[in-house]
Design an enzyme around this catalytic site. Structure first.
Site, PDB file in Angstrom:
ATOM      1  N   ASP A 155     -53.096 -21.774 -45.223  1.00 56.58           N
ATOM      2  CA  ASP A 155     -52.326 -22.496 -44.205  1.00 56.58           C
ATOM      3  C   ASP A 155     -53.205 -23.435 -43.395  1.00 56.58           C
ATOM      4  OD1 ASP A 155     -53.671 -20.357 -43.006  1.00 56.58           O
ATOM      5  OD2 ASP A 155     -51.846 -19.252 -42.551  1.00 56.58           O
ATOM      6  N   ASN A 215     -47.159  -8.866 -36.339  1.00 56.34           N
ATOM      7  CA  ASN A 215     -45.711  -8.865 -36.614  1.00 56.34           C
ATOM      8  C   ASN A 215     -45.419  -8.825 -38.117  1.00 56.34           C
ATOM      9  OD1 ASN A 215     -46.472 -11.414 -37.416  1.00 56.34           O
ATOM     10  ND2 ASN A 215     -45.029 -12.546 -36.129  1.00 56.34           N
ATOM     11  N   GLU A 255     -43.504 -16.124 -40.957  1.00 55.25           N
ATOM     12  CA  GLU A 255     -43.125 -15.255 -39.850  1.00 55.25           C
ATOM     13  C   GLU A 255     -41.907 -14.406 -40.255  1.00 55.25           C
ATOM     14  OE1 GLU A 255     -45.202 -15.044 -37.615  1.00 55.25           O
ATOM     15  OE2 GLU A 255     -45.864 -16.938 -36.770  1.00 55.25           O
ATOM     16  N   HIS A 271     -46.710 -10.883 -40.404  1.00 52.53           N
ATOM     17  CA  HIS A 271     -46.743 -12.154 -41.136  1.00 52.53           C
ATOM     18  C   HIS A 271     -47.903 -12.195 -42.119  1.00 52.53           C
ATOM     19  CE1 HIS A 271     -49.283 -14.531 -37.904  1.00 52.53           C
ATOM     20  NE2 HIS A 271     -50.073 -13.985 -38.800  1.00 52.53           N
TER      21      HIS A 271
HETATM   22  C1  F6R Z   1     -54.791 -17.057 -41.570  1.00 55.61           C
HETATM   23  C2  F6R Z   1     -53.488 -16.437 -41.782  1.00 55.61           C
HETATM   24  C3  F6R Z   1     -52.943 -15.362 -40.908  1.00 55.61           C
HETATM   25  C4  F6R Z   1     -53.982 -14.327 -40.465  1.00 55.61           C
HETATM   26  C5  F6R Z   1     -53.350 -13.303 -39.538  1.00 55.61           C
HETATM   27  C6  F6R Z   1     -54.369 -12.309 -39.002  1.00 55.61           C
HETATM   28  O1  F6R Z   1     -55.059 -18.025 -42.551  1.00 55.61           O
HETATM   29  O2  F6R Z   1     -52.830 -16.847 -42.665  1.00 55.61           O
HETATM   30  O3  F6R Z   1     -51.878 -14.731 -41.577  1.00 55.61           O
HETATM   31  O4  F6R Z   1     -54.511 -13.692 -41.593  1.00 55.61           O
HETATM   32  O5  F6R Z   1     -52.744 -13.947 -38.462  1.00 55.61           O
HETATM   33  O6  F6R Z   1     -55.264 -12.967 -38.167  1.00 55.61           O
HETATM   34  P1  F6R Z   1     -56.500 -12.196 -37.506  1.00 55.61           P
HETATM   35  O7  F6R Z   1     -57.416 -11.844 -38.628  1.00 55.61           O
HETATM   36  O8  F6R Z   1     -57.118 -13.203 -36.566  1.00 55.61           O
HETATM   37  O9  F6R Z   1     -55.941 -11.003 -36.832  1.00 55.61           O
END
Ligand code: F6R
Length: 249
Positions: free
Chosen positions: A67, A135, A142, A137
């Site tokens: 992303d 959550n 989401e 995702h």
């Molecule tokens: C990042 C991504 C997100 C993260 C997720 C966890 O490229 O796609 O899905 O993997 O938000 O983020 P952290 O590791 O910061 O808790």
């Protein structure tokens, strides 16, 4: 589905590093699916050290990030391109012209469609690395994102904006939109490794692994993938009832 629970975050991170190195050793032309976020920083550190100390080469590989934020320029220090450059690409021999992230041009919908086509052309992704949001995702898919989605433009949920505000001076600087691989895109990878560490991920992990397969928890879509491994530390795995079955000492 495989579940591995390690006593510490460091051990879980090292296990993921080993899986990526094994993938690259087995196929030096691997297409890697990469993720950003706090959880992944140690993984990139481990890959860099394998490159520097043991000469692991990524020269034949290509990579696709999950992303990228919209409404930030690609060279903004908070963009995911900047993250990947400073934490990984600048330190290894992965050819820069094969390190792909969604591009943040003037027409995001067209960028998303181009990215999906590129993944189909260069891919499939051999190993997709994933983190998970509190959550549930994956990427920026989401809750309530249909499982059939391919790469698309999405709004970040208030919970994700809150979680990512730690990287910005003010919460109102966190971008509200992103381009993300869709859930169908993620599921098209040959194998998936999801890394989660810390107690704040425990309920999302429980829902992803033991809950119903539902769009309320995007990561539960992985239950339908034939080669997925959840790599957890004991805190992220702490809500699973039968933890001892998956414990690795
Ligand atoms: C990042 C991504 C997100 C993260 C997720 C966890 O490229 O796609 O899905 O993997 O938000 O983020 P952290 O590791 O910061 O808790």
């Amino acid at each position: 589905m495989k579940i591995e629970i390690y006593p510490t975050a460091a051990a879980a991170e090292q296990a993921v590093v080993s899986k990526i190195l094994a993938q690259v050793a087995q196929n030096p032309q691997s297409v890697l699916g990469l993720a950003t976020g706090g959880t992944m920083e140690a993984v990139y550190g481990g890959l860099i050290s394998a490159h520097e100390r043991t000469g692991t080469s990524f020269a034949g590989c290509a990579s696709f990030n999950l992303d990228e934020y919209l409404d930030l320029s690609a060279n903004d220090p908070n963009s995911y391109r900047s993250y990947m450059e400073s934490k990984f690409f600048d330190h290894v021999d992965l050819p820069r012209d094969r390190c792909y992230l969604p591009d943040v041009g003037p027409d995001p919908e067209a960028s998303a469609a181009r990215y999906e086509n590129l993944i189909r052309e260069v891919g499939p992704v051999d190993l997709q690395l994933l983190g998970i949001g509190g959550n549930g995702h994956i990427g920026f898919n989401e809750p309530l994102t249909p499982f059939s989605t391919t790469t698309h433009v999405t709004d970040l949920s208030p919970k994700t904006i809150e979680a990512n505000a730690r990287y910005f001076v003010h919460k109102n600087e966190v971008p509200r939109r992103a381009i993300t691989m869709g859930i169908a895109t993620i599921l098209s990878a040959r194998s998936v490794v999801l890394l989660a560490t810390g107690r704040q991920k425990a309920s999302a992990i429980l829902a992803a692994i033991k809950g119903p397969k539902t769009e309320r928890c995007p990561a539960s879509a992985l239950q339908g993938h034939e080669s997925v491994t959840f790599v957890l530390d004991s805190l992220a795995g702490s809500a699973l009832e039968d933890v001892s079955l998956y414990a690795i000492s």
